[in-house]
Scaffold this motif. Structure first.
Motif, PDB file in Angstrom:
ATOM      1  N   THR A 118      20.922 -16.889  54.490  1.00 18.46           N
ATOM      2  CA  THR A 118      22.055 -16.360  53.728  1.00 18.46           C
ATOM      3  C   THR A 118      21.829 -16.560  52.233  1.00 18.46           C
ATOM      4  N   LEU A 119      21.414 -17.763  51.856  1.00 20.62           N
ATOM      5  CA  LEU A 119      21.146 -18.043  50.444  1.00 20.62           C
ATOM      6  C   LEU A 119      19.967 -17.215  49.925  1.00 20.62           C
ATOM      7  N   GLU A 120      18.917 -17.093  50.717  1.00 23.83           N
ATOM      8  CA  GLU A 120      17.765 -16.274  50.318  1.00 23.83           C
ATOM      9  C   GLU A 120      18.199 -14.849  49.998  1.00 23.83           C
ATOM     10  N   ASN A 121      19.044 -14.281  50.847  1.00 20.69           N
ATOM     11  CA  ASN A 121      19.519 -12.906  50.630  1.00 20.69           C
ATOM     12  C   ASN A 121      20.322 -12.796  49.337  1.00 20.69           C
ATOM     13  N   ILE A 122      21.161 -13.764  49.066  1.00 21.70           N
ATOM     14  CA  ILE A 122      21.961 -13.753  47.834  1.00 21.70           C
ATOM     15  C   ILE A 122      21.060 -13.874  46.611  1.00 21.70           C
ATOM     16  N   VAL A 123      20.105 -14.777  46.669  1.00 20.00           N
ATOM     17  CA  VAL A 123      19.165 -14.941  45.554  1.00 20.00           C
ATOM     18  C   VAL A 123      18.391 -13.641  45.327  1.00 20.00           C
ATOM     19  N   GLU A 124      17.962 -13.013  46.403  1.00 26.95           N
ATOM     20  CA  GLU A 124      17.213 -11.764  46.279  1.00 26.95           C
ATOM     21  C   GLU A 124      18.030 -10.693  45.558  1.00 26.95           C
ATOM     22  N   ILE A 125      19.312 -10.647  45.824  1.00 28.69           N
ATOM     23  CA  ILE A 125      20.188  -9.643  45.210  1.00 28.69           C
ATOM     24  C   ILE A 125      20.477  -9.961  43.744  1.00 28.69           C
ATOM     25  N   TYR A 126      20.726 -11.224  43.403  1.00 27.65           N
ATOM     26  CA  TYR A 126      21.244 -11.587  42.069  1.00 27.65           C
ATOM     27  C   TYR A 126      20.226 -12.222  41.123  1.00 27.65           C
ATOM     28  N   ASN A 127      19.081 -12.614  41.619  1.00 28.13           N
ATOM     29  CA  ASN A 127      18.134 -13.381  40.806  1.00 28.13           C
ATOM     30  C   ASN A 127      17.695 -12.651  39.534  1.00 28.13           C
ATOM     31  N   ASP A 128      17.318 -11.387  39.637  1.00 30.45           N
ATOM     32  CA  ASP A 128      16.825 -10.668  38.455  1.00 30.45           C
ATOM     33  C   ASP A 128      17.882 -10.586  37.361  1.00 30.45           C
ATOM     34  N   LYS A 129      19.129 -10.344  37.747  1.00 31.93           N
ATOM     35  CA  LYS A 129      20.191 -10.267  36.747  1.00 31.93           C
ATOM     36  C   LYS A 129      20.420 -11.610  36.071  1.00 31.93           C
ATOM     37  N   ILE A 130      20.448 -12.671  36.859  1.00 22.16           N
ATOM     38  CA  ILE A 130      20.698 -13.998  36.286  1.00 22.16           C
ATOM     39  C   ILE A 130      19.545 -14.412  35.381  1.00 22.16           C
ATOM     40  N   LYS A 131      18.313 -14.168  35.820  1.00 25.22           N
ATOM     41  CA  LYS A 131      17.147 -14.453  34.962  1.00 25.22           C
ATOM     42  C   LYS A 131      17.250 -13.695  33.645  1.00 25.22           C
ATOM     43  N   SER A 132      17.641 -12.445  33.739  1.00 22.70           N
ATOM     44  CA  SER A 132      17.788 -11.613  32.549  1.00 22.70           C
ATOM     45  C   SER A 132      18.907 -12.140  31.646  1.00 22.70           C
ATOM     46  N   ASP A 133      20.013 -12.572  32.247  1.00 22.72           N
ATOM     47  CA  ASP A 133      21.116 -13.124  31.460  1.00 22.72           C
ATOM     48  C   ASP A 133      20.658 -14.318  30.620  1.00 22.72           C
ATOM     49  N   PHE A 134      19.745 -15.116  31.170  1.00 24.89           N
ATOM     50  CA  PHE A 134      19.239 -16.282  30.452  1.00 24.89           C
ATOM     51  C   PHE A 134      17.965 -15.985  29.660  1.00 24.89           C
ATOM     52  N   ASN A 135      17.510 -14.731  29.725  1.00 19.52           N
ATOM     53  CA  ASN A 135      16.285 -14.322  29.032  1.00 19.52           C
ATOM     54  C   ASN A 135      15.082 -15.174  29.474  1.00 19.52           C
ATOM     55  N   ILE A 136      14.964 -15.379  30.759  1.00 19.06           N
ATOM     56  CA  ILE A 136      13.842 -16.134  31.323  1.00 19.06           C
ATOM     57  C   ILE A 136      12.797 -15.133  31.794  1.00 19.06           C
ATOM     58  N   LYS A 137      11.593 -15.262  31.267  1.00 18.00           N
ATOM     59  CA  LYS A 137      10.538 -14.279  31.520  1.00 18.00           C
ATOM     60  C   LYS A 137       9.578 -14.696  32.635  1.00 18.00           C
ATOM     61  N   TYR A 138       9.585 -15.947  33.021  1.00 20.28           N
ATOM     62  CA  TYR A 138       8.648 -16.426  34.041  1.00 20.28           C
ATOM     63  C   TYR A 138       9.316 -16.453  35.416  1.00 20.28           C
ATOM     64  N   ASP A 139       8.482 -16.510  36.442  1.00 22.35           N
ATOM     65  CA  ASP A 139       9.006 -16.562  37.808  1.00 22.35           C
ATOM     66  C   ASP A 139       9.575 -17.942  38.108  1.00 22.35           C
ATOM     67  N   VAL A 140      10.691 -17.941  38.798  1.00 18.80           N
ATOM     68  CA  VAL A 140      11.327 -19.167  39.264  1.00 18.80           C
ATOM     69  C   VAL A 140      11.328 -19.105  40.788  1.00 18.80           C
ATOM     70  N   LYS A 141      10.850 -20.152  41.407  1.00 16.76           N
ATOM     71  CA  LYS A 141      10.806 -20.207  42.862  1.00 16.76           C
ATOM     72  C   LYS A 141      12.051 -20.921  43.376  1.00 16.76           C
ATOM     73  N   PHE A 142      12.599 -20.405  44.469  1.00 21.86           N
ATOM     74  CA  PHE A 142      13.750 -21.037  45.103  1.00 21.86           C
ATOM     75  C   PHE A 142      13.319 -21.703  46.399  1.00 21.86           C
ATOM     76  N   LYS A 143      13.884 -22.881  46.639  1.00 19.71           N
ATOM     77  CA  LYS A 143      13.695 -23.585  47.895  1.00 19.71           C
ATOM     78  C   LYS A 143      15.082 -23.906  48.452  1.00 19.71           C
ATOM     79  N   TYR A 144      15.144 -24.040  49.761  1.00 27.48           N
ATOM     80  CA  TYR A 144      16.426 -24.251  50.437  1.00 27.48           C
ATOM     81  C   TYR A 144      16.269 -25.420  51.409  1.00 27.48           C
ATOM     82  N   LYS A 145      17.178 -26.361  51.300  1.00 30.51           N
ATOM     83  CA  LYS A 145      17.115 -27.552  52.145  1.00 30.51           C
ATOM     84  C   LYS A 145      18.492 -28.201  52.148  1.00 30.51           C
TER      85      LYS A 145
END
Length: 108
Positions: free
Chosen positions: A6-33
């Motif tokens: 569920t979290l992976e799906n949400i991150v997949e949908i919103y990650n690019d926008k949030i990264k853009s909002d913070f002007n982050i140009k590098y890849d950020v990896k998500f882990k779930y635990k």
């Protein structure tokens, strides 16, 4: 697990926008635990955000709140006045949503 997916799906949908909002140009990896005492943690040096699987039990707005909160650490590591000022410049409802989340976070 179901919650991690569920979290992976949400991150997949919103990650690019949030990264853009913070002007982050590098890849950020998500882990779930599952984490008992935290909802998220940012490992700035490793460019990793860890989300607790229990977060998936909450409304989307609170999941996004935590993702925004962790992303803000890539700009300002500590919870100081500048940190909150920065996150609110990117996510204007942060203070209100954070206050509401604190009220309900032990009910799930």
């Amino acid at each position: 697990s179901f919650y991690n997916k569920t979290l992976e799906n949400i991150v997949e949908i919103y990650n690019d926008k949030i990264k853009s909002d913070f002007n982050i140009k590098y890849d950020v990896k998500f882990k779930y635990k599952y984490q008992k005492s935290i909802f998220g943690r940012c490992y700035v040096k490793d460019k990793i955000i860890l989300l607790s699987s229990k977060l998936a039990k909450y409304e989307l707005k609170y999941i996004l709140l935590i993702i925004y909160h962790e992303y803000a650490h890539f700009k300002i590591q500590n919870h100081q006045k500048e940190y909150y000022k920065h996150i609110e410049s990117v996510y204007p409802k942060y203070r209100l949503e954070h206050k509401n989340f604190r009220k309900i976070r032990y009910t799930c």
